[in-house]
Write a protein that holds these residues in place. Structure first.
Motif, PDB file in Angstrom:
ATOM      1  N   TYR A  86     -16.610  47.472  27.985  1.00  0.00           N
ATOM      2  CA  TYR A  86     -15.452  46.638  27.699  1.00  0.00           C
ATOM      3  C   TYR A  86     -14.717  46.229  28.974  1.00  0.00           C
ATOM      4  CZ  TYR A  86     -16.109  48.179  22.870  1.00  0.00           C
ATOM      5  OH  TYR A  86     -16.634  48.435  21.621  1.00  0.00           O
ATOM      6  N   ASP A  87     -15.380  46.369  30.112  1.00  0.00           N
ATOM      7  CA  ASP A  87     -14.754  46.059  31.393  1.00  0.00           C
ATOM      8  C   ASP A  87     -15.578  44.999  32.118  1.00  0.00           C
ATOM      9  OD1 ASP A  87     -13.131  46.046  33.572  1.00  0.00           O
ATOM     10  OD2 ASP A  87     -13.679  48.040  34.295  1.00  0.00           O
ATOM     11  N   HIS A  88     -15.027  43.815  32.242  1.00  0.00           N
ATOM     12  CA  HIS A  88     -15.719  42.700  32.886  1.00  0.00           C
ATOM     13  C   HIS A  88     -15.458  42.665  34.393  1.00  0.00           C
ATOM     14  CE1 HIS A  88     -16.691  38.305  33.534  1.00  0.00           C
ATOM     15  NE2 HIS A  88     -17.727  38.693  32.823  1.00  0.00           N
ATOM     16  N   SER A  89     -14.694  43.591  34.916  1.00  0.00           N
ATOM     17  CA  SER A  89     -14.415  43.623  36.355  1.00  0.00           C
ATOM     18  C   SER A  89     -15.663  44.028  37.125  1.00  0.00           C
ATOM     19  CB  SER A  89     -13.265  44.591  36.664  1.00  0.00           C
ATOM     20  OG  SER A  89     -13.636  45.917  36.355  1.00  0.00           O
ATOM     21  N   LYS A  90     -15.668  43.738  38.434  1.00  0.00           N
ATOM     22  CA  LYS A  90     -16.791  44.084  39.304  1.00  0.00           C
ATOM     23  C   LYS A  90     -16.214  44.660  40.601  1.00  0.00           C
ATOM     24  CE  LYS A  90     -18.078  40.073  36.994  1.00  0.00           C
ATOM     25  NZ  LYS A  90     -18.443  40.691  35.757  1.00  0.00           N
ATOM     26  N   TRP A  91     -16.373  45.969  40.783  1.00  0.00           N
ATOM     27  CA  TRP A  91     -15.862  46.587  41.999  1.00  0.00           C
ATOM     28  C   TRP A  91     -16.660  47.847  42.308  1.00  0.00           C
ATOM     29  CZ3 TRP A  91     -13.902  51.520  41.106  1.00  0.00           C
ATOM     30  CH2 TRP A  91     -13.437  51.810  39.829  1.00  0.00           C
ATOM     31  N   CYS A  92     -16.549  48.295  43.533  1.00  0.00           N
ATOM     32  CA  CYS A  92     -17.217  49.539  43.924  1.00  0.00           C
ATOM     33  C   CYS A  92     -16.373  50.262  44.961  1.00  0.00           C
ATOM     34  CB  CYS A  92     -18.628  49.271  44.472  1.00  0.00           C
ATOM     35  SG  CYS A  92     -18.688  48.380  46.044  1.00  0.00           S
ATOM     36  N   ILE A  93     -16.579  51.573  45.051  1.00  0.00           N
ATOM     37  CA  ILE A  93     -15.897  52.401  46.045  1.00  0.00           C
ATOM     38  C   ILE A  93     -16.911  53.376  46.637  1.00  0.00           C
ATOM     39  CG2 ILE A  93     -13.600  52.264  45.016  1.00  0.00           C
ATOM     40  CD1 ILE A  93     -14.166  54.983  43.690  1.00  0.00           C
ATOM     41  N   SER A  94     -16.574  53.883  47.798  1.00  0.00           N
ATOM     42  CA  SER A  94     -17.422  54.917  48.398  1.00  0.00           C
ATOM     43  C   SER A  94     -17.270  56.207  47.611  1.00  0.00           C
ATOM     44  CB  SER A  94     -17.049  55.130  49.865  1.00  0.00           C
ATOM     45  OG  SER A  94     -15.680  55.460  50.003  1.00  0.00           O
TER      46      SER A  94
ATOM     47  N   LYS B 102     -14.664  57.873  53.494  1.00  0.00           N
ATOM     48  CA  LYS B 102     -15.022  56.493  53.836  1.00  0.00           C
ATOM     49  C   LYS B 102     -13.903  55.497  53.534  1.00  0.00           C
ATOM     50  CE  LYS B 102     -19.551  57.019  54.893  1.00  0.00           C
ATOM     51  NZ  LYS B 102     -20.241  56.491  56.074  1.00  0.00           N
ATOM     52  N   HIS B 103     -13.170  55.734  52.432  1.00  0.00           N
ATOM     53  CA  HIS B 103     -12.067  54.858  52.012  1.00  0.00           C
ATOM     54  C   HIS B 103     -12.513  53.418  51.794  1.00  0.00           C
ATOM     55  CE1 HIS B 103      -8.824  57.734  53.840  1.00  0.00           C
ATOM     56  NE2 HIS B 103      -9.328  58.162  52.699  1.00  0.00           N
ATOM     57  N   LEU B 104     -13.718  53.208  51.335  1.00  0.00           N
ATOM     58  CA  LEU B 104     -14.259  51.862  51.123  1.00  0.00           C
ATOM     59  C   LEU B 104     -14.002  51.397  49.697  1.00  0.00           C
ATOM     60  CD1 LEU B 104     -16.153  49.422  51.868  1.00  0.00           C
ATOM     61  CD2 LEU B 104     -18.031  50.834  50.990  1.00  0.00           C
ATOM     62  N   THR B 105     -13.503  50.170  49.571  1.00  0.00           N
ATOM     63  CA  THR B 105     -13.333  49.525  48.271  1.00  0.00           C
ATOM     64  C   THR B 105     -13.783  48.075  48.386  1.00  0.00           C
ATOM     65  OG1 THR B 105     -11.332  50.856  47.922  1.00  0.00           O
ATOM     66  CG2 THR B 105     -11.742  49.058  46.369  1.00  0.00           C
TER      67      THR B 105
ATOM     68  N   TYR C   5     -11.169  48.848  53.993  1.00  0.00           N
ATOM     69  CA  TYR C   5     -11.054  50.288  54.226  1.00  0.00           C
ATOM     70  C   TYR C   5      -9.600  50.756  54.080  1.00  0.00           C
ATOM     71  CZ  TYR C   5     -15.877  50.662  55.893  1.00  0.00           C
ATOM     72  OH  TYR C   5     -17.247  50.660  55.966  1.00  0.00           O
ATOM     73  N   ASN C   6      -8.789  49.969  53.396  1.00  0.00           N
ATOM     74  CA  ASN C   6      -7.385  50.303  53.169  1.00  0.00           C
ATOM     75  C   ASN C   6      -7.280  51.558  52.299  1.00  0.00           C
ATOM     76  OD1 ASN C   6      -4.835  50.169  51.417  1.00  0.00           O
ATOM     77  ND2 ASN C   6      -4.375  48.632  52.962  1.00  0.00           N
ATOM     78  N   THR C   7      -6.563  52.562  52.798  1.00  0.00           N
ATOM     79  CA  THR C   7      -6.456  53.842  52.097  1.00  0.00           C
ATOM     80  C   THR C   7      -5.741  53.717  50.765  1.00  0.00           C
ATOM     81  OG1 THR C   7      -6.404  54.994  54.226  1.00  0.00           O
ATOM     82  CG2 THR C   7      -5.658  56.224  52.307  1.00  0.00           C
TER      83      THR C   7
ATOM     84  N   ILE D 201      -5.593  51.108  48.732  1.00  0.00           N
ATOM     85  CA  ILE D 201      -6.477  50.478  47.750  1.00  0.00           C
ATOM     86  C   ILE D 201      -7.545  51.465  47.285  1.00  0.00           C
ATOM     87  CG2 ILE D 201      -8.151  48.621  47.378  1.00  0.00           C
ATOM     88  CD1 ILE D 201      -6.595  46.931  49.391  1.00  0.00           C
ATOM     89  N   TYR D 202      -8.113  52.196  48.245  1.00  0.00           N
ATOM     90  CA  TYR D 202      -9.165  53.152  47.879  1.00  0.00           C
ATOM     91  C   TYR D 202      -8.648  54.223  46.916  1.00  0.00           C
ATOM     92  CZ  TYR D 202     -12.683  56.788  48.095  1.00  0.00           C
ATOM     93  OH  TYR D 202     -13.612  57.729  47.742  1.00  0.00           O
ATOM     94  N   LYS D 203      -7.515  54.814  47.223  1.00  0.00           N
ATOM     95  CA  LYS D 203      -6.973  55.868  46.372  1.00  0.00           C
ATOM     96  C   LYS D 203      -6.658  55.346  44.974  1.00  0.00           C
ATOM     97  CE  LYS D 203      -4.979  58.829  49.977  1.00  0.00           C
ATOM     98  NZ  LYS D 203      -3.725  59.386  50.549  1.00  0.00           N
ATOM     99  N   ALA D 204      -6.179  54.097  44.904  1.00  0.00           N
ATOM    100  CA  ALA D 204      -5.853  53.514  43.605  1.00  0.00           C
ATOM    101  C   ALA D 204      -7.096  53.388  42.731  1.00  0.00           C
ATOM    102  CB  ALA D 204      -5.192  52.149  43.800  1.00  0.00           C
ATOM    103  N   PHE D 205      -8.213  52.963  43.329  1.00  0.00           N
ATOM    104  CA  PHE D 205      -9.437  52.797  42.547  1.00  0.00           C
ATOM    105  C   PHE D 205     -10.161  54.137  42.346  1.00  0.00           C
ATOM    106  CE2 PHE D 205      -8.796  48.324  43.382  1.00  0.00           C
ATOM    107  CZ  PHE D 205      -9.340  47.721  42.247  1.00  0.00           C
ATOM    108  N   ARG D 206     -10.104  55.016  43.320  1.00  0.00           N
ATOM    109  CA  ARG D 206     -10.815  56.298  43.186  1.00  0.00           C
ATOM    110  C   ARG D 206     -10.279  57.124  42.028  1.00  0.00           C
ATOM    111  NH1 ARG D 206     -14.064  59.678  42.613  1.00  0.00           N
ATOM    112  NH2 ARG D 206     -15.439  60.655  44.172  1.00  0.00           N
ATOM    113  N   GLN D 207      -8.971  57.062  41.825  1.00  0.00           N
ATOM    114  CA  GLN D 207      -8.367  57.903  40.783  1.00  0.00           C
ATOM    115  C   GLN D 207      -8.688  57.431  39.367  1.00  0.00           C
ATOM    116  OE1 GLN D 207      -4.066  57.625  40.101  1.00  0.00           O
ATOM    117  NE2 GLN D 207      -3.993  55.805  41.419  1.00  0.00           N
ATOM    118  N   VAL D 208      -9.142  56.182  39.205  1.00  0.00           N
ATOM    119  CA  VAL D 208      -9.377  55.682  37.853  1.00  0.00           C
ATOM    120  C   VAL D 208     -10.807  55.967  37.366  1.00  0.00           C
ATOM    121  CG1 VAL D 208      -7.723  53.833  38.283  1.00  0.00           C
ATOM    122  CG2 VAL D 208     -10.167  53.326  38.434  1.00  0.00           C
TER     123      VAL D 208
END
Length: 405
Positions: free
Chosen positions: A349-357, A362-365, A387-389, A391-398
């Protein structure tokens, strides 16, 4: 009391506290516009003035100055935050209608920008012209932009555009550019049939409510749009509405060609590049054409960045690529998302496209265009990475659940 002759300097006018408008004064003092203001004011402050005349003339002059100052400030094209103020970048994550054990409206979204510590549930709805995306796109829909196209360029692209029929042969990518000769913004998103044509005003498609969606907006100086144009050459987006006046076409001929429906020749089948936001935030891009026949995450991004990736894309059953651990750097599918304060939902149900390290260090988003599907190995598409920390933390936690190796 007798009136005495008075004179007034330009510096004293500019220093008045209620005239301060940083973007305007910087522009005026550094460029020809300040000289133009001086010439206009000389018509008012010509020769010795009595105290009474000075008061009247000063009021008139200050009215002219304030009007011009605020015109310049308002004309600065950039991403806009939830309050309608300029912001260097923002990200929104729209929640899907179907969450685990709950059915929502499909128009709520989470918001993130450099001023926040983590995701914030917006008080606005994405189908409202208020909020970050509505505020940002209002610059496109305003009569000042639409009716004065010689002063600004814009380009709307979407493989599934609003109103028009779907056509094959274009890259799987969605976004919007709006800029003048000084600055502008790039909005890259995952929403089909969006945004609406400028003449129609802000409209959010009903088809965009069902699934989760993401959008990333970055404010940029004018020179960065050459890099974006070169990025888009590889993707070959479907541009469905454009205005590239001659002042821009001479410096960005490839954008003019793309908007006219022509395809400039790309020198290779893929390209990495770097972007710098107005406030100096570093981003980098991946762009692949359909001639690079591979999963962009497994065959390129993970290997060149030497990072194991957790990837969230829309994965339809029977079409999705499984987690891949056959290469030195692995790509693992995220299967469930849980945004702060929200009920979790499945990737279908998620049409988004993203990836993280996968590794926190690495802090990659990256946010982008392509799903991990077999058919999209043959499609043009790209990623905008950081490599913004924050942004990375926001996506890593979800990340609530993923399929590992």
């Amino acid at each position: 009391m007798t009136d005495s002759a008075k004179t007034l300097s330009w510096d004293s006018i500019a220093s008045l506290p209620f005239l301060h408008c940083d973007c305007a004064l910087t522009t005026f003092k550094m460029g020809t516009q300040w000289s133009s203001i001086q010439k206009r004011l000389k018509l008012v402050f010509w020769g010795p003035l009595s105290c009474r005349h000075l008061q009247i003339s000063m009021a008139l002059a200050l009215s002219v100055f304030v009007l011009l100052a605020f015109t310049v400030c308002d004309a600065a094209i950039s991403c806009q935050n939830e309050a309608g103020e300029p912001v260097d970048w923002f990200i929104i994550y729209k929640l899907p209608t179907h969450k685990i054990g709950e059915v929502g409206s499909g128009v709520n979204y989470m918001y993130l920008d450099p001023s926040l510590e983590t995701w914030q549930l917006s008080k606005f709805m994405i189908n409202s012209s208020q909020g970050a995306i509505g505020n940002t796109l209002s610059q496109l829909y305003s009569k000042a932009i639409v009716n004065k196209t010689s002063n600004a360029a814009y380009a709307l692209y979407n493989d599934s555009p609003p109103v028009l029929k779907y056509l094959r042969g274009y890259g799987h990518t969605k976004g919007l550019l709006l800029f003048d000769l000084h600055q502008g913004f790039w909005l890259s998103h995952s929403i089909p049939h969006f945004p609406s044509f400028p003449e129609m005003g802000y409209l959010y498609p009903s088809s965009g409510k069902v699934n989760g969606q993401t959008a990333l907006c970055v404010s940029l100086h004018y020179d960065q749009f050459l890099h974006i144009t070169q990025h888009l050459v590889y993707l070959f987006p479907r541009f469905y509405n454009c205005s590239v006046p001659s002042a821009f076409a001479t410096k960005l001929p490839q954008l003019a060609q793309l908007c006219a429906g022509h395809r400039p020749e790309a020198p290779s089948n893929k390209k990495m590049d770097q972007l710098v936001s107005r406030q100096g935030e570093m981003f980098f891009t991946f762009a692949k054409s359909e001639r690079f026949v591979d999963d962009i995450y497994t065959g390129w991004v993970a290997q060149v960045l030497n990072a194991n990736l957790l990837v969230e894309t829309w994965q339809r059953q029977g079409h999705d690529l499984p987690s891949n651990c056959s290469l030195p750097n692995h790509v693992m599918n995220i299967k469930r998302i849980r945004l702060p304060g929200s009920v979790p939902f499945h990737s279908k149900y998620d049409h988004s496209k993203w990836c993280i390290s996968w590794a926190y260090q690495k802090h990659l988003t990256c946010l982008g265009d392509l799903n991990r599907e077999v058919s999209q190995m043959w499609r043009g598409g790209g990623l905008l990475c950081s490599y913004n920390t924050l942004i990375y933390k926001a996506f890593r936690q979800v990340v609530d659940w993923y399929i590992g190796c």
